[in-house]
Structures are given as C-alpha cells and as structure tokens.
Design a protein around this motif. Structure first.
Motif, mmCIF file in Angstrom:
data_model
loop_
_atom_site.group_PDB
_atom_site.id
_atom_site.type_symbol
_atom_site.label_atom_id
_atom_site.label_comp_id
_atom_site.label_asym_id
_atom_site.label_seq_id
_atom_site.Cartn_x
_atom_site.Cartn_y
_atom_site.Cartn_z
ATOM 1 N N ARG A 152 0.826 -1.213 0.000
ATOM 2 C CA ARG A 152 0.000 0.000 0.000
ATOM 3 C C ARG A 152 0.856 1.257 0.000
ATOM 4 O O ARG A 152 0.498 2.262 -0.632
ATOM 5 C CB ARG A 152 -0.922 -0.017 1.215
ATOM 6 N N VAL A 192 1.821 6.396 -6.758
ATOM 7 C CA VAL A 192 1.044 6.347 -7.999
ATOM 8 C C VAL A 192 -0.324 6.999 -7.801
ATOM 9 O O VAL A 192 -0.820 7.719 -8.679
ATOM 10 C CB VAL A 192 0.894 4.890 -8.465
ATOM 11 N N LYS A 193 -0.942 6.785 -6.649
ATOM 12 C CA LYS A 193 -2.257 7.379 -6.398
ATOM 13 C C LYS A 193 -2.190 8.892 -6.220
ATOM 14 O O LYS A 193 -3.193 9.583 -6.408
ATOM 15 C CB LYS A 193 -2.871 6.738 -5.149
ATOM 16 N N MET A 194 -1.004 9.412 -5.848
ATOM 17 C CA MET A 194 -0.860 10.856 -5.670
ATOM 18 C C MET A 194 -0.680 11.601 -6.984
ATOM 19 O O MET A 194 -0.799 12.839 -7.017
ATOM 20 C CB MET A 194 0.324 11.144 -4.749
ATOM 21 N N PRO A 247 -2.558 11.732 -9.897
ATOM 22 C CA PRO A 247 -3.726 12.522 -10.332
ATOM 23 C C PRO A 247 -3.992 13.732 -9.450
ATOM 24 O O PRO A 247 -4.383 14.797 -9.955
ATOM 25 C CB PRO A 247 -4.878 11.509 -10.279
ATOM 26 N N VAL A 248 -3.774 13.594 -8.154
ATOM 27 C CA VAL A 248 -3.990 14.726 -7.254
ATOM 28 C C VAL A 248 -3.010 15.848 -7.549
ATOM 29 O O VAL A 248 -3.364 17.035 -7.597
ATOM 30 C CB VAL A 248 -3.873 14.259 -5.792
ATOM 31 N N LYS A 258 2.007 1.928 -3.479
ATOM 32 C CA LYS A 258 0.949 2.435 -4.353
ATOM 33 C C LYS A 258 0.601 3.885 -4.075
ATOM 34 O O LYS A 258 -0.084 4.518 -4.890
ATOM 35 C CB LYS A 258 -0.313 1.578 -4.187
ATOM 36 N N THR A 259 1.054 4.413 -2.941
ATOM 37 C CA THR A 259 0.693 5.782 -2.578
ATOM 38 C C THR A 259 1.224 6.791 -3.582
ATOM 39 O O THR A 259 0.524 7.747 -3.953
ATOM 40 C CB THR A 259 1.224 6.105 -1.173
#
Length: 304
Positions: free
Chosen positions: A261, A267-269, A271-272, A264-265
């Motif tokens: 997790r 990669v998830k950041m 778009p933000v 993955k943080t």
C-alpha cells in the motif's frame, strides 16, 4: 420553488401512494404475535415497533422481487453476496431484487416529472441501470467493509486464543469466550464466532463448522487460520504452538501488505498533483510574471 425540488416532492408523494396501495393489496392475515399484542395495554401498543414496519416493507418488496425472473444459480450467487455482507434472511435475494425494482420505478417517475432526459427510451434505460447498479454498489461496499473489519480482528483473535488455550480451555470454549469478549470491539467477528459455537452445539463437527466460518466471511487470512485449526485438530498437534507459527506468518503478510500500500501511494498521488496541486502552483508562481510581461514588456515591444 424550483422545478427540480417540485419534481422530487411529487416523486416522494407518488412513492408513498404506491407504497400504501401495495400494502393494502398485499396485506396478509395477522400472525399470532400481532394478535397477542392486542391484549397489551395501550401504552405498549403506542410504542414505535420497527420490526412491524420492517415486516410491512418486506411485504411490499417481496412481491416486487417475485416479478423479476431469475435462475437458481443467480439466487445462490446473490445469497452468497448477502451472507458476505452479514445479511441473513430466508428471503434475502427476493427482497434484494424487490428493492432494485422499487428503486427503478421511483427513478423512472422522477425522470418523467423532471422531463430529463428527453427520450422516453433513455429514461427507461437509465432508470433500470441506476436501479440495478445502486443496490449492487451498496452491497459490495458493505461486504468489503465487513471483510476488512473481520481481517483487522484476526490478530486479536489469535492472541486471545493462545492465551485461552495455554490457560487450559479447549478450542470451542476459547472461541466462545473470545466471541463474548469481542462483541463491543469487533462485533462482526463476534457474530461469526457465535454462529460457529451454535453450529458446534447443534451437533455439527468442528471441521465443518470451521469451514462454514471461512465460507461465510470470505476472508483469506481467516481461511488460512481455519485450515491451520483443522489440520491441528486432525493430527493432534499443539494448538498454541501452531497458532504462534501462524501468527508470525500473518505478521509477515501484514507487513508486506503495508509495504504494498505504501508503494501504491506515489502512484495514487499523481492525479492529485496533476489536477489540483500543480495548477495552483502554476497560478501562484507564473501568473504574476505573466501579468508583469503583459503590463511592462509588451508595451515596450510595441513602441509605446
């Protein structure tokens, strides 16, 4: 009053009218519990009885659910999904389909009152799509949240099981005690352990009860724990030692899951950063320089 608010009010009134008519059409003979309740004092009869309202709602949604054609495989699949979400009712799949149909009818009435969209075919398709998708999304979310709560409760169950077994209790008595102790902290896990003890008390073998426990929850870590307990019971090895070894492997899995997790943080950041932070930084840093260029540099280039 806006047109949208008026359409919502008319839609709610239409639903209440349809609900009342359905209650009159599908009302059945009162059961023994309701007849006995007539002999109670008036103060007890005036209390809010939510179970009575739930039964009346079931009387509405069940005939609607019977209208939808379905196969036994689909009924079994929906029953399994409801079980994973913690919903146990003998007519659960039928009521679930009834809720879908009722929601589709309400949405269709609302779309007709608001005249949006313009095409009647598109209204029907949109009503059916939303009426089928919204309950499925809610059920999937509820099932996923319940599985996460059960997964978080497994370490506490392991530690308490080791303590109870080393104190001299058997496995069934340990799980019964653990379910009683966790009823406030982890109610979902406590409920599953209570059902396990009820099955064992009813005469089912320990291995079958443990398999049913894993089947009801559909949590991978709990399935592994059930496999360890069944093998321990079959081969007669020490439960405490087996649980300690499994606890070490479970902690390793939890650490690997946390590292996954964390990886993955980043990669998830992205778009933000791209859609929210970078535009704000661009406006704060570049926009004053852009204004200065327009105000000072361009007039000089133009000869003014």
């Amino acid at each position: 009053m806006s047109l949208t608010l008026l359409a919502v009010i008319l839609g709610v009134l239409a639903f209440l009218i349809i609900f009342s008519l359905a209650m009159l059409l599908f009302s059945k003979r009162r059961n023994l519990e309701e007849r006995v309740g007539q002999s109670l004092p008036q103060s007890n009869q005036r209390r809010f009885d939510w179970r009575n309202y739930m039964k009346r709602a079931e009387g509405l949604f069940k005939p609607l659910g019977d209208i939808i054609p379905r196969s036994p495989e689909e009924m079994s699949r929906q029953e399994k999904r409801l079980m994973h979400a913690g919903i146990r009712h003998k007519d659960g799949p039928v009521l679930f389909y009834g809720v879908k149909l009722a929601l589709a009818i309400i949405l269709f009435i609302t779309f007709n009152l608001t005249s949006y969209p313009d095409s009647i075919i598109l209204r029907i398709l949109l009503s059916l799509l939303l009426g089928a998708a919204i309950p499925d999304i809610w059920l999937s979310t509820k099932s996923r949240n319940r599985q996460e709560r059960i997964q978080l409760a497994i370490p506490d169950v392991l530690d308490l099981t080791v303590v109870c077994v080393e104190a001299g209790l058997g496995l069934d008595q340990s799980l019964l005690r653990i379910g009683h102790e966790l009823r406030l902290v982890h109610p979902a896990m406590s409920e599953e352990l209570r059902l396990y003890n009820l099955e064992v008390s009813a005469g089912r073998s320990r291995a079958d009860a443990l398999r049913n426990l894993a089947h009801r929850t559909n949590v991978d870590d709990l399935k592994a724990l059930v496999a360890v307990l069944i093998q321990t019971d079959r081969f007669g090895t020490g439960i405490a030692q087996s649980l300690r070894v499994f606890s070490d492997s479970l902690r390793t899995k939890r650490r690997q899951r946390a590292e996954e997790r964390a990886a993955k943080t980043a990669v998830k950041m992205v778009p933000v950063l791209v859609f929210f932070i970078f535009p704000a930084i661009f406006i704060v840093v570049v926009f004053p320089a852009f204004l200065a260029i327009i105000r000072d540099l361009l007039p000089k280039i133009g000869g003014h």
